[in-house]
Design an enzyme around this catalytic site. Structure first.
Site, PDB file in Angstrom:
ATOM      1  N   LYS A 196       0.813  -1.230   0.000  1.00  0.00           N
ATOM      2  CA  LYS A 196       0.000   0.000   0.000  1.00  0.00           C
ATOM      3  C   LYS A 196       0.847   1.281   0.000  1.00  0.00           C
ATOM      4  O   LYS A 196       0.421   2.291  -0.536  1.00  0.00           O
ATOM      5  CB  LYS A 196      -0.945   0.010   1.200  1.00  0.00           C
ATOM      6  CG  LYS A 196      -2.110  -0.951   1.045  1.00  0.00           C
ATOM      7  CD  LYS A 196      -3.097  -0.822   2.169  1.00  0.00           C
ATOM      8  CE  LYS A 196      -4.143  -1.921   2.075  1.00  0.00           C
ATOM      9  NZ  LYS A 196      -5.126  -1.899   3.130  1.00  0.00           N
ATOM     10  N   ASN A 253      -4.794   2.155  -1.794  1.00  0.00           N
ATOM     11  CA  ASN A 253      -5.372   0.807  -1.931  1.00  0.00           C
ATOM     12  C   ASN A 253      -6.175   0.675  -3.214  1.00  0.00           C
ATOM     13  O   ASN A 253      -6.710  -0.399  -3.502  1.00  0.00           O
ATOM     14  CB  ASN A 253      -6.231   0.442  -0.712  1.00  0.00           C
ATOM     15  CG  ASN A 253      -7.599   1.076  -0.762  1.00  0.00           C
ATOM     16  OD1 ASN A 253      -7.785   2.150  -1.320  1.00  0.00           O
ATOM     17  ND2 ASN A 253      -8.580   0.412  -0.192  1.00  0.00           N
ATOM     18  N   GLY A 269      -1.525  -1.240  17.391  1.00  0.00           N
ATOM     19  CA  GLY A 269      -0.749  -1.459  16.167  1.00  0.00           C
ATOM     20  C   GLY A 269      -0.506  -0.153  15.431  1.00  0.00           C
ATOM     21  O   GLY A 269      -1.267   0.824  15.591  1.00  0.00           O
ATOM     22  N   GLY A 306       0.169  -0.337   8.269  1.00  0.00           N
ATOM     23  CA  GLY A 306      -0.479   0.339   7.152  1.00  0.00           C
ATOM     24  C   GLY A 306      -1.916   0.752   7.438  1.00  0.00           C
ATOM     25  O   GLY A 306      -2.300   1.908   7.207  1.00  0.00           O
ATOM     26  N   LEU A 330     -10.418  -4.751  13.044  1.00  0.00           N
ATOM     27  CA  LEU A 330     -10.347  -4.680  11.575  1.00  0.00           C
ATOM     28  C   LEU A 330     -10.363  -6.067  10.933  1.00  0.00           C
ATOM     29  O   LEU A 330     -10.625  -6.217   9.739  1.00  0.00           O
ATOM     30  CB  LEU A 330      -9.082  -3.926  11.142  1.00  0.00           C
ATOM     31  CG  LEU A 330      -9.259  -2.447  10.771  1.00  0.00           C
ATOM     32  CD1 LEU A 330     -10.051  -1.687  11.800  1.00  0.00           C
ATOM     33  CD2 LEU A 330      -7.930  -1.760  10.519  1.00  0.00           C
TER      34      LEU A 330
HETATM   35  P1  NAP Z   1       0.646  -4.257   8.846  1.00  0.00           P
HETATM   36  O1  NAP Z   1       0.960  -3.046   8.034  1.00  0.00           O
HETATM   37  O2  NAP Z   1       1.547  -5.434   8.756  1.00  0.00           O
HETATM   38  O3  NAP Z   1       0.577  -3.765  10.395  1.00  0.00           O
HETATM   39  C1  NAP Z   1       0.370  -4.651  11.447  1.00  0.00           C
HETATM   40  C2  NAP Z   1       0.647  -3.986  12.795  1.00  0.00           C
HETATM   41  O4  NAP Z   1       0.403  -4.960  13.799  1.00  0.00           O
HETATM   42  C3  NAP Z   1       2.079  -3.514  12.976  1.00  0.00           C
HETATM   43  O5  NAP Z   1       2.080  -2.383  13.815  1.00  0.00           O
HETATM   44  C4  NAP Z   1       2.729  -4.700  13.696  1.00  0.00           C
HETATM   45  O6  NAP Z   1       3.783  -4.334  14.562  1.00  0.00           O
HETATM   46  C5  NAP Z   1       1.586  -5.165  14.572  1.00  0.00           C
HETATM   47  N1  NAP Z   1       1.731  -6.588  14.895  1.00  0.00           N
HETATM   48  C6  NAP Z   1       1.807  -7.616  14.029  1.00  0.00           C
HETATM   49  N2  NAP Z   1       1.910  -8.779  14.698  1.00  0.00           N
HETATM   50  C7  NAP Z   1       1.922  -8.471  16.011  1.00  0.00           C
HETATM   51  C8  NAP Z   1       2.029  -9.229  17.211  1.00  0.00           C
HETATM   52  N3  NAP Z   1       2.123 -10.560  17.175  1.00  0.00           N
HETATM   53  N4  NAP Z   1       2.030  -8.571  18.398  1.00  0.00           N
HETATM   54  C9  NAP Z   1       1.923  -7.226  18.431  1.00  0.00           C
HETATM   55  N5  NAP Z   1       1.819  -6.440  17.336  1.00  0.00           N
HETATM   56  C10 NAP Z   1       1.816  -7.065  16.144  1.00  0.00           C
HETATM   57  O7  NAP Z   1      -0.802  -4.798   8.515  1.00  0.00           O
HETATM   58  P2  NAP Z   1      -2.117  -3.961   8.126  1.00  0.00           P
HETATM   59  O8  NAP Z   1      -2.191  -3.771   6.648  1.00  0.00           O
HETATM   60  O9  NAP Z   1      -2.195  -2.741   8.971  1.00  0.00           O
HETATM   61  O10 NAP Z   1      -3.260  -5.014   8.509  1.00  0.00           O
HETATM   62  C11 NAP Z   1      -3.470  -5.348   9.853  1.00  0.00           C
HETATM   63  C12 NAP Z   1      -4.761  -6.137  10.020  1.00  0.00           C
HETATM   64  O11 NAP Z   1      -5.878  -5.363   9.594  1.00  0.00           O
HETATM   65  C13 NAP Z   1      -4.812  -7.439   9.212  1.00  0.00           C
HETATM   66  O12 NAP Z   1      -5.404  -8.398  10.026  1.00  0.00           O
HETATM   67  C14 NAP Z   1      -5.713  -7.089   8.048  1.00  0.00           C
HETATM   68  O13 NAP Z   1      -6.399  -8.213   7.556  1.00  0.00           O
HETATM   69  C15 NAP Z   1      -6.667  -6.104   8.689  1.00  0.00           C
HETATM   70  N6  NAP Z   1      -7.244  -5.176   7.700  1.00  0.00           N
HETATM   71  C16 NAP Z   1      -8.589  -5.213   7.505  1.00  0.00           C
HETATM   72  C17 NAP Z   1      -9.167  -4.341   6.585  1.00  0.00           C
HETATM   73  C18 NAP Z   1     -10.666  -4.379   6.367  1.00  0.00           C
HETATM   74  O14 NAP Z   1     -11.117  -3.862   5.351  1.00  0.00           O
HETATM   75  N7  NAP Z   1     -11.419  -4.908   7.293  1.00  0.00           N
HETATM   76  C19 NAP Z   1      -8.377  -3.426   5.862  1.00  0.00           C
HETATM   77  C20 NAP Z   1      -6.994  -3.412   6.118  1.00  0.00           C
HETATM   78  C21 NAP Z   1      -6.439  -4.302   7.035  1.00  0.00           C
HETATM   79  P3  NAP Z   1       5.335  -4.459  14.154  1.00  0.00           P
HETATM   80  O15 NAP Z   1       5.637  -3.251  13.341  1.00  0.00           O
HETATM   81  O16 NAP Z   1       6.024  -4.495  15.463  1.00  0.00           O
HETATM   82  O17 NAP Z   1       5.450  -5.763  13.375  1.00  0.00           O
END
Ligand code: NAP
Length: 311
Positions: free
Chosen positions: A88, A109, A147, A150, A252
């Site tokens: 993204k 996106n 968190g 992205g 989310l």
């Molecule tokens: P991302 O950019 O990888 O960010 C994930 C965040 O969570 C980062 O801050 C990461 O921290 C933290 N994290 C990951 N694993 C962790 C753990 N075990 N313990 C603590 N913190 C942890 O991912 P994203 O794109 O933001 O997506 C995150 C979630 O949102 C996913 O589940 C995705 O499916 C969901 N989502 C849903 C929608 C929707 O339309 N409903 C849209 C977007 C995303 P670090 O930097 O320390 O790794």
């Protein structure tokens, strides 16, 4: 770019268009991995309902190939692309220009075709995130975001629009939290919103949880079916012992529905929101941008996704 035909015109052709022919237009999703994505299911269900002769496919794409793939798809007249994890932010470079929200959060996106084989970068996650909150008055409220990846950017942008009072970002990585908070303060500088970052590996976060009006999980914790119920709760189960039933929990994640964290909130009589409405709304807004149509069958999109999740 905007088709002149009316929805009714397309409806007349609905039957013929459920088959892929030589005239079918390509739209799709770029990400890695994409094989679990619900987007093809809900997009193709919407196109069928709308009578659009489009086909949405999930295209796995590595970071090193992102530029060449976006360029090639534009050259073959792809009508639109969605972009997901982990591209993204990287895909911003592949855009000729950005919409104002995409520019503010530097995350895209949705790619919209424009002249000279170029792409416009848009972000529909912000509006998608806001959609299930439309009946809540969050002006002057305290919000906790778990968190800082992205999707947390889109969430903080949405919270700015809602004029909340305070946003506390809770994360595990000091460096990522600091960069995120710095960027988000820049984004919010015209508003009187206090933004603070907390490292949960160093500080007790319970007081922040107790005083929150809304808590949003933007981490993937809760998605992994191989983890135990306890491991699948952000921050671990103990932190939530003193959670108020007045607090809204917004996860989310859209599969499983509900997540263990939302189940815990429901047991405490909290109002809970999962990620399915956000997913449907961000997808519907992408279709609006690509097709120029105002009316998108979001109910059809949601029920097709729900049916697929039950299989
Ligand atoms: P991302 O950019 O990888 O960010 C994930 C965040 O969570 C980062 O801050 C990461 O921290 C933290 N994290 C990951 N694993 C962790 C753990 N075990 N313990 C603590 N913190 C942890 O991912 P994203 O794109 O933001 O997506 C995150 C979630 O949102 C996913 O589940 C995705 O499916 C969901 N989502 C849903 C929608 C929707 O339309 N409903 C849209 C977007 C995303 P670090 O930097 O320390 O790794």
């Amino acid at each position: 770019m905007v088709p002149e035909q009316s929805l009714n015109h397309f409806e007349q052709h609905q039957h013929e268009m459920s088959t892929i022919t030589g005239k079918t237009n390509l739209v799709g999703l770029l990400g890695q991995p994409v094989n679990h994505s619900l987007s093809p299911i809900m997009h193709n269900a919407a196109y069928e309902e709308m009578g659009l002769d489009w086909c949405y496919v999930a295209i796995p794409c590595d970071k090193t190939n992102l530029e060449v793939i976006t360029t090639a798809l534009r050259l073959v007249n792809c009508k639109g692309l969605n972009v997901t994890i982990p591209h993204k932010q990287e895909v911003v470079k592949a855009c000729n220009r950005l919409t104002s929200i995409a520019n503010d959060i530097q995350a895209v996106n949705t790619l919209i075709p424009e002249e000279n084989d170029q792409w416009i970068g848009a972000n529909t996650d912000v509006e998608g995130f806001l959609s299930p909150l439309k009946d809540q008055n969050l002006i002057g409220k305290n919000v906790v975001v778990l968190g800082c990846g992205g999707s947390a950017r889109a969430v903080v942008m949405g919270l700015n629009i809602l004029n909340v009072k305070k946003i506390t970002i809770i994360g595990r990585n000091e460096n990522s939290i600091n960069i995120f908070v710095k960027n988000m303060k820049e984004l919010s500088k015209s508003k009187k919103i206090s933004i603070e970052g907390i490292n949960n590996t160093k500080l007790n976060v319970t007081p922040y949880i107790e005083e929150a009006d809304l808590i949003i999980n933007t981490t993937p914790i809760g998605m992994n079916s191989k983890k135990t119920a306890q491991e699948n709760i952000p921050l671990g189960p103990e932190v939530w012992n003193s959670l108020s039933n007045e607090t809204i929990l917004y996860d989310l994640i859209y599969t499983p529905r509900p997540t263990n964290w939302l189940k815990l909130g429901q047991e405490k009589n909290c109002f809970t929101i999962d990620g399915l409405d956000m997913l449907v709304e961000q997808g519907a807004l992408s279709i609006k941008l690509w097709s120029g149509f105002d009316k998108i069958p979001t109910q059809v999109m949601k029920s097709s996704a729900q049916k697929h999740l039950m299989v």
